[in-house]
Design a protein around this motif. Structure first.
Motif, PDB file in Angstrom:
ATOM      1  N   ASN A  58       0.963  -1.341  -0.037  1.00 37.97           N
ATOM      2  CA  ASN A  58      -0.247   0.016   0.108  1.00 37.97           C
ATOM      3  C   ASN A  58       0.932   1.151  -0.072  1.00 37.97           C
ATOM      4  O   ASN A  58       1.456   1.516   0.890  1.00 37.97           O
ATOM      5  CB  ASN A  58      -0.916   0.025   1.202  1.00 37.97           C
ATOM      6  CG  ASN A  58      -1.819   1.052   1.274  1.00 37.97           C
ATOM      7  OD1 ASN A  58      -1.631   2.046   0.478  1.00 37.97           O
ATOM      8  ND2 ASN A  58      -2.730   1.301   2.080  1.00 37.97           N
ATOM      9  N   ARG A  59       1.259   1.915  -1.253  1.00 36.67           N
ATOM     10  CA  ARG A  59       1.979   2.989  -1.313  1.00 36.67           C
ATOM     11  C   ARG A  59       1.645   4.246  -0.658  1.00 36.67           C
ATOM     12  O   ARG A  59       2.237   5.106  -0.285  1.00 36.67           O
ATOM     13  CB  ARG A  59       1.843   3.325  -2.708  1.00 36.67           C
ATOM     14  CG  ARG A  59       2.705   2.299  -3.583  1.00 36.67           C
ATOM     15  CD  ARG A  59       2.743   2.681  -4.950  1.00 36.67           C
ATOM     16  NE  ARG A  59       3.354   1.654  -5.955  1.00 36.67           N
ATOM     17  CZ  ARG A  59       4.591   1.393  -5.936  1.00 36.67           C
ATOM     18  NH1 ARG A  59       5.545   2.384  -5.540  1.00 36.67           N
ATOM     19  NH2 ARG A  59       5.347   0.390  -6.765  1.00 36.67           N
ATOM     20  N   PHE A  76       5.155   2.421   4.347  1.00 35.74           N
ATOM     21  CA  PHE A  76       5.514   2.100   2.891  1.00 35.74           C
ATOM     22  C   PHE A  76       6.697   3.380   2.779  1.00 35.74           C
ATOM     23  O   PHE A  76       7.681   3.222   2.053  1.00 35.74           O
ATOM     24  CB  PHE A  76       4.629   2.184   2.071  1.00 35.74           C
ATOM     25  CG  PHE A  76       5.065   1.898   0.549  1.00 35.74           C
ATOM     26  CD1 PHE A  76       4.968   0.791   0.066  1.00 35.74           C
ATOM     27  CD2 PHE A  76       5.428   3.081  -0.407  1.00 35.74           C
ATOM     28  CE1 PHE A  76       5.711   0.295  -1.186  1.00 35.74           C
ATOM     29  CE2 PHE A  76       5.612   2.878  -1.420  1.00 35.74           C
ATOM     30  CZ  PHE A  76       5.875   1.459  -2.075  1.00 35.74           C
ATOM     31  N   GLN A  77       6.131   4.683   3.068  1.00 34.28           N
ATOM     32  CA  GLN A  77       6.709   5.877   2.846  1.00 34.28           C
ATOM     33  C   GLN A  77       7.828   5.938   3.408  1.00 34.28           C
ATOM     34  O   GLN A  77       9.108   6.267   3.178  1.00 34.28           O
ATOM     35  CB  GLN A  77       5.894   7.114   3.094  1.00 34.28           C
ATOM     36  CG  GLN A  77       4.833   7.395   2.067  1.00 34.28           C
ATOM     37  CD  GLN A  77       4.994   7.386   0.717  1.00 34.28           C
ATOM     38  OE1 GLN A  77       5.980   7.800   0.247  1.00 34.28           O
ATOM     39  NE2 GLN A  77       4.352   6.874  -0.339  1.00 34.28           N
ATOM     40  N   GLY A 118       8.487  -5.968  -0.810  1.00 36.67           N
ATOM     41  CA  GLY A 118       7.757  -7.090  -1.589  1.00 36.67           C
ATOM     42  C   GLY A 118       7.331  -6.301  -2.806  1.00 36.67           C
ATOM     43  O   GLY A 118       7.088  -5.032  -2.787  1.00 36.67           O
ATOM     44  N   THR A 119       7.099  -7.084  -3.875  1.00 36.83           N
ATOM     45  CA  THR A 119       6.493  -6.655  -5.118  1.00 36.83           C
ATOM     46  C   THR A 119       5.168  -7.123  -5.172  1.00 36.83           C
ATOM     47  O   THR A 119       4.907  -8.150  -5.564  1.00 36.83           O
ATOM     48  CB  THR A 119       7.436  -7.060  -6.394  1.00 36.83           C
ATOM     49  OG1 THR A 119       8.699  -6.690  -6.216  1.00 36.83           O
ATOM     50  CG2 THR A 119       6.850  -6.394  -7.528  1.00 36.83           C
ATOM     51  N   TRP A 165      14.227  -5.597   2.893  1.00 34.00           N
ATOM     52  CA  TRP A 165      15.602  -5.148   2.714  1.00 34.00           C
ATOM     53  C   TRP A 165      15.857  -3.697   2.191  1.00 34.00           C
ATOM     54  O   TRP A 165      14.890  -3.435   1.653  1.00 34.00           O
ATOM     55  CB  TRP A 165      16.343  -6.301   1.477  1.00 34.00           C
ATOM     56  CG  TRP A 165      15.671  -6.507   0.332  1.00 34.00           C
ATOM     57  CD1 TRP A 165      15.046  -7.369   0.080  1.00 34.00           C
ATOM     58  CD2 TRP A 165      15.843  -5.514  -0.734  1.00 34.00           C
ATOM     59  NE1 TRP A 165      14.529  -7.481  -1.381  1.00 34.00           N
ATOM     60  CE2 TRP A 165      14.858  -6.161  -1.684  1.00 34.00           C
ATOM     61  CE3 TRP A 165      16.397  -4.508  -0.843  1.00 34.00           C
ATOM     62  CZ2 TRP A 165      14.989  -5.822  -3.143  1.00 34.00           C
ATOM     63  CZ3 TRP A 165      16.249  -3.857  -2.253  1.00 34.00           C
ATOM     64  CH2 TRP A 165      15.455  -4.593  -3.409  1.00 34.00           C
ATOM     65  N   ILE A 166      17.142  -3.469   2.478  1.00 33.99           N
ATOM     66  CA  ILE A 166      17.678  -2.171   1.895  1.00 33.99           C
ATOM     67  C   ILE A 166      18.886  -2.430   1.381  1.00 33.99           C
ATOM     68  O   ILE A 166      19.750  -2.732   1.995  1.00 33.99           O
ATOM     69  CB  ILE A 166      17.742  -0.883   2.952  1.00 33.99           C
ATOM     70  CG1 ILE A 166      16.580  -0.788   3.721  1.00 33.99           C
ATOM     71  CG2 ILE A 166      18.524   0.067   2.261  1.00 33.99           C
ATOM     72  CD1 ILE A 166      16.503   0.228   5.026  1.00 33.99           C
ATOM     73  N   ALA A 167      18.943  -2.348   0.026  1.00 32.97           N
ATOM     74  CA  ALA A 167      20.411  -2.709  -0.607  1.00 32.97           C
ATOM     75  C   ALA A 167      20.886  -1.609  -1.285  1.00 32.97           C
ATOM     76  O   ALA A 167      20.510  -0.454  -1.773  1.00 32.97           O
ATOM     77  CB  ALA A 167      20.034  -3.599  -2.016  1.00 32.97           C
TER      78      ALA A 167
END
Length: 380
Positions: free
Chosen positions: A28-29, A34-35, A67-68, A76-78
């Protein structure tokens, strides 16, 4: 720099939002979490790293994922270098090698790690491919105080397949607790791991990639995790590698040069110590770096090979000139291997090989080709 609470993100806001967001089935953007996770945290990390002159940040995209479509069991943060992780026209965690922060499914723990892409590979294959890298980084942890708290053990992120693959692909990691971690230490660890990451890329990963892109066996291709690097981007990395290797080499030579003088002085040969000559510091092409002497006065021709790492499986290159001179000088030619270059407390000579032509194995990697054209047929 002292840690400042909530500089990177508000832990209370994170925890509340995480638990609420996990109840959803799909992204949910508009959701506050999410933000926070996808936009605010990457931006605040990037800002902090810019202030600390994080290496190669101009090539790195900091991407976060929950997730997509469907909510993932592990967020994760890549930190994706576009020269190492490009798939098609975009950077991706599915290919290449990168630094990543992996969150456990309950959100209470996260792991800073170096990981590899796992696209289309089974869990067992990922573990098999990661084994060699983990063995390598385990040696670095033992010899580098700045890696305190890091390990190479597989950790738990979640019970589903994807989190298991993420954890299996991690070559080195450090665990943090969401409620007790220190931001300043996390940023310091990020910088330390990033320096280690690029040293590893320059000395090992690019060499492995160079050999793997030339595989002509379909069976071997199926067995190896794909390493795809764009040609132009690869050239950039190779230039960086050459600069890094030159600096490492010069530092190793400097170490050996001074060590040679010290040894001769201890042997009572101050006269010889004064004549030790670091030839490659001013000119190239001799086939060796340092002209020194054995305590009995015999000439000693030294070729130095250095690495930033602690490594029992030492691989290096000899030029054709070095090979010829080594053969010519025989027992007077000495190959000196130096490890942990750049770490003043740990730099040491791990091996001196006299007459290396008789002691080491050689593998040709290039061929010089020539073609004589005697006649040109303009009609062809």
């Amino acid at each position: 720099m002292d840690s400042v609470k909530f500089t990177l993100f508000d832990v209370d806001r994170f925890w509340t939002g995480f638990n609420d967001y996990k109840k959803l089935k799909v992204d949910n953007r508009e959701h506050d979490f999410f933000q926070l996770f996808r936009n605010e945290i990457p931006a605040s990390i990037e800002k902090a790293l810019k202030e600390r002159q994080f290496k190669n940040l101009d090539h790195i995209s900091i991407k976060a994922s929950t997730g997509t479509g469907r909510i993932s069991d592990s967020f994760w943060i890549a930190f994706l270098d576009d020269r190492l992780t490009t798939k098609g026209n975009r950077v991706s965690t599915q290919v290449g090698i990168y630094i990543v922060i992996l969150f456990s499914e309950d959100g209470q723990n996260f792991y800073l790690s170096i990981s590899t892409g796992t696209e289309k590979f089974s869990l067992s294959k990922i573990r098999e491919q990661a084994k060699k890298g983990r063995e390598f980084f385990a040696k670095q942890i033992q010899s580098n105080d700045e890696l305190l708290g890091f390990n190479t053990n597989e950790f738990y992120l979640g019970k589903s397949e994807r989190p298991k693959k993420y954890a299996a692909s991690a070559l080195i990691n450090k665990r943090y607790n969401l409620f007790t971690f220190d931001e300043a230490q996390l940023l310091k660890d990020l910088i330390t791991l990033n320096d280690l990451f690029y040293d590893y890329v320059y000395e090992h990963y690019l060499e492995d990639n160079n050999s793997q892109t030339q595989l002509d066996s379909l069976e071997k291709k199926k067995m190896t995790i794909r390493r795809v690097i764009n040609v132009e981007k690869y050239k950039q990395l190779r230039r960086e590698k050459e600069i890094a290797n030159e600096l490492t080499g010069k530092a190793a030579e400097d170490f050996v040069f001074n060590k040679e003088k010290d040894v001769l002085i201890k042997e009572g040969r101050t006269d010889l110590a004064q004549k030790v000559d670091w030839i490659s510091s001013r000119e190239d092409g001799h086939g060796y770096d340092i002209r020194s002497y054995f305590p009995d006065g015999t000439d000693k021709f030294i070729e130095v090979k250095g690495t930033k790492f602690k490594n029992s499986n030492y691989q290096f290159y000899l030029s054709e000139r070095e090979r010829v001179i080594a053969k010519e000088k025989g027992n007077q030619y000495v190959l000196v291997l130096v490890e942990n270059v750049g770490n003043p407390n740990l730099t040491r000579i791990i091996k001196e090989v006299r007459d290396p032509i008789c002691s080491i194995s050689f593998k040709p990697i290039n061929y010089l080709c020539s073609l004589t054209i005697t006649e040109v047929n303009e009609n062809e």
